[in-house]
Write a protein that holds these residues in place. Structure first.
Motif, PDB file in Angstrom:
ATOM      1  N   TYR A 190      59.903   0.688   0.293  1.00  0.00           N
ATOM      2  CA  TYR A 190      61.006   0.217  -0.549  1.00  0.00           C
ATOM      3  C   TYR A 190      60.992  -1.297  -0.736  1.00  0.00           C
ATOM      4  CZ  TYR A 190      65.772  -0.648  -2.108  1.00  0.00           C
ATOM      5  OH  TYR A 190      66.867  -1.079  -2.813  1.00  0.00           O
ATOM      6  N   PHE A 191      60.739  -2.045   0.361  1.00  0.00           N
ATOM      7  CA  PHE A 191      60.778  -3.505   0.274  1.00  0.00           C
ATOM      8  C   PHE A 191      59.721  -4.037  -0.699  1.00  0.00           C
ATOM      9  CE2 PHE A 191      57.724  -2.886   3.689  1.00  0.00           C
ATOM     10  CZ  PHE A 191      56.773  -3.873   3.466  1.00  0.00           C
ATOM     11  N   GLU A 192      58.568  -3.390  -0.806  1.00  0.00           N
ATOM     12  CA  GLU A 192      57.541  -3.840  -1.742  1.00  0.00           C
ATOM     13  C   GLU A 192      57.960  -3.604  -3.191  1.00  0.00           C
ATOM     14  OE1 GLU A 192      53.418  -2.941  -1.115  1.00  0.00           O
ATOM     15  OE2 GLU A 192      53.749  -2.751   1.050  1.00  0.00           O
ATOM     16  N   VAL A 193      58.620  -2.490  -3.416  1.00  0.00           N
ATOM     17  CA  VAL A 193      59.116  -2.170  -4.764  1.00  0.00           C
ATOM     18  C   VAL A 193      60.175  -3.192  -5.177  1.00  0.00           C
ATOM     19  CG1 VAL A 193      60.357  -0.455  -6.149  1.00  0.00           C
ATOM     20  CG2 VAL A 193      58.585   0.284  -4.525  1.00  0.00           C
ATOM     21  N   VAL A 194      61.100  -3.496  -4.283  1.00  0.00           N
ATOM     22  CA  VAL A 194      62.178  -4.446  -4.582  1.00  0.00           C
ATOM     23  C   VAL A 194      61.618  -5.844  -4.806  1.00  0.00           C
ATOM     24  CG1 VAL A 194      64.250  -5.564  -3.656  1.00  0.00           C
ATOM     25  CG2 VAL A 194      63.962  -3.098  -3.447  1.00  0.00           C
ATOM     26  N   ARG A 195      60.664  -6.267  -3.987  1.00  0.00           N
ATOM     27  CA  ARG A 195      60.058  -7.597  -4.172  1.00  0.00           C
ATOM     28  C   ARG A 195      59.370  -7.695  -5.523  1.00  0.00           C
ATOM     29  NH1 ARG A 195      57.373  -8.235   1.793  1.00  0.00           N
ATOM     30  NH2 ARG A 195      59.338  -8.355   2.910  1.00  0.00           N
ATOM     31  N   ALA A 196      58.659  -6.646  -5.910  1.00  0.00           N
ATOM     32  CA  ALA A 196      58.000  -6.652  -7.224  1.00  0.00           C
ATOM     33  C   ALA A 196      59.036  -6.784  -8.335  1.00  0.00           C
ATOM     34  CB  ALA A 196      57.172  -5.382  -7.405  1.00  0.00           C
ATOM     35  N   ARG A 256      53.180  -2.061 -11.756  1.00  0.00           N
ATOM     36  CA  ARG A 256      52.681  -0.874 -11.046  1.00  0.00           C
ATOM     37  C   ARG A 256      53.458  -0.690  -9.742  1.00  0.00           C
ATOM     38  NH1 ARG A 256      49.810   0.660  -6.898  1.00  0.00           N
ATOM     39  NH2 ARG A 256      49.366  -1.450  -6.177  1.00  0.00           N
ATOM     40  N   ARG A 257      53.617  -1.781  -9.002  1.00  0.00           N
ATOM     41  CA  ARG A 257      54.332  -1.705  -7.728  1.00  0.00           C
ATOM     42  C   ARG A 257      55.810  -1.355  -7.915  1.00  0.00           C
ATOM     43  NH1 ARG A 257      52.199  -6.812  -4.064  1.00  0.00           N
ATOM     44  NH2 ARG A 257      49.976  -6.422  -4.394  1.00  0.00           N
ATOM     45  N   ALA A 258      56.413  -1.911  -8.951  1.00  0.00           N
ATOM     46  CA  ALA A 258      57.848  -1.696  -9.185  1.00  0.00           C
ATOM     47  C   ALA A 258      58.180  -0.254  -9.537  1.00  0.00           C
ATOM     48  CB  ALA A 258      58.340  -2.634 -10.285  1.00  0.00           C
ATOM     49  N   THR A 259      57.197   0.510  -9.988  1.00  0.00           N
ATOM     50  CA  THR A 259      57.456   1.890 -10.408  1.00  0.00           C
ATOM     51  C   THR A 259      56.851   2.929  -9.466  1.00  0.00           C
ATOM     52  OG1 THR A 259      55.520   1.844 -11.865  1.00  0.00           O
ATOM     53  CG2 THR A 259      57.650   1.252 -12.836  1.00  0.00           C
ATOM     54  N   ARG A 260      56.269   2.483  -8.354  1.00  0.00           N
ATOM     55  CA  ARG A 260      55.643   3.416  -7.410  1.00  0.00           C
ATOM     56  C   ARG A 260      56.677   3.959  -6.439  1.00  0.00           C
ATOM     57  NH1 ARG A 260      49.812   3.135  -6.880  1.00  0.00           N
ATOM     58  NH2 ARG A 260      50.145   4.689  -5.255  1.00  0.00           N
ATOM     59  N   LEU A 312      50.245 -12.429  -5.021  1.00  0.00           N
ATOM     60  CA  LEU A 312      50.074 -11.005  -4.710  1.00  0.00           C
ATOM     61  C   LEU A 312      49.176 -10.788  -3.497  1.00  0.00           C
ATOM     62  CD1 LEU A 312      49.626  -9.652  -8.341  1.00  0.00           C
ATOM     63  CD2 LEU A 312      51.652  -9.585  -6.923  1.00  0.00           C
ATOM     64  N   ALA A 313      49.258 -11.671  -2.535  1.00  0.00           N
ATOM     65  CA  ALA A 313      48.384 -11.612  -1.364  1.00  0.00           C
ATOM     66  C   ALA A 313      48.521 -10.311  -0.580  1.00  0.00           C
ATOM     67  CB  ALA A 313      48.660 -12.794  -0.440  1.00  0.00           C
ATOM     68  N   ALA A 314      49.715  -9.751  -0.553  1.00  0.00           N
ATOM     69  CA  ALA A 314      49.946  -8.512   0.208  1.00  0.00           C
ATOM     70  C   ALA A 314      49.738  -7.301  -0.684  1.00  0.00           C
ATOM     71  CB  ALA A 314      51.340  -8.530   0.797  1.00  0.00           C
ATOM     72  N   ALA A 315      48.566  -7.200  -1.261  1.00  0.00           N
ATOM     73  CA  ALA A 315      48.264  -6.096  -2.180  1.00  0.00           C
ATOM     74  C   ALA A 315      48.262  -4.761  -1.444  1.00  0.00           C
ATOM     75  CB  ALA A 315      46.923  -6.318  -2.846  1.00  0.00           C
ATOM     76  N   SER A 316      48.754  -3.758  -2.143  1.00  0.00           N
ATOM     77  CA  SER A 316      48.783  -2.417  -1.567  1.00  0.00           C
ATOM     78  C   SER A 316      47.694  -1.568  -2.161  1.00  0.00           C
ATOM     79  CB  SER A 316      50.123  -1.770  -1.858  1.00  0.00           C
ATOM     80  OG  SER A 316      51.145  -2.511  -1.256  1.00  0.00           O
TER      81      SER A 316
END
Length: 79
Positions: A30-36, A21-25, A75-79
């Motif tokens: 941007y950094f959260e997408v790349v980390r996922a 979900r995070r990788a496609t949002r 996944l502690a830093a959930a969005s």
């Protein structure tokens, strides 16, 4: 010679779903997408060098996030 990471990532079904979900949002930073994407690729068996090349980042960055995820941050830093 590529190095093999000692931090093997295995994802639960819920973790995999959340990371996908995070990788496609497009609305996440941007950094959260790349980390996922890094963690998903690591869980898929890719080595750090290959992940870094695909995501246009440094191997050290991939290694750092793989290690953090493995050691319990998950996944502690959930969005």
């Amino acid at each position: 010679m590529p190095r093999k990471s000692p931090f093997h990532i295995e994802l639960s079904v819920d973790e995999s779903a959340e990371l996908n979900r995070r990788a496609t949002r497009y609305t996440l930073p941007y950094f959260e997408v790349v980390r996922a994407k890094m963690i998903l690729m690591a869980a898929g068996g890719m080595d750090n060098d290959e992940i870094a090349a695909r995501l246009d980042t440094r191997r050290e960055v991939v290694s750092q996030w793989r290690q953090r995820f493995f050691k319990g941050k998950r996944l502690a830093a959930a969005s």
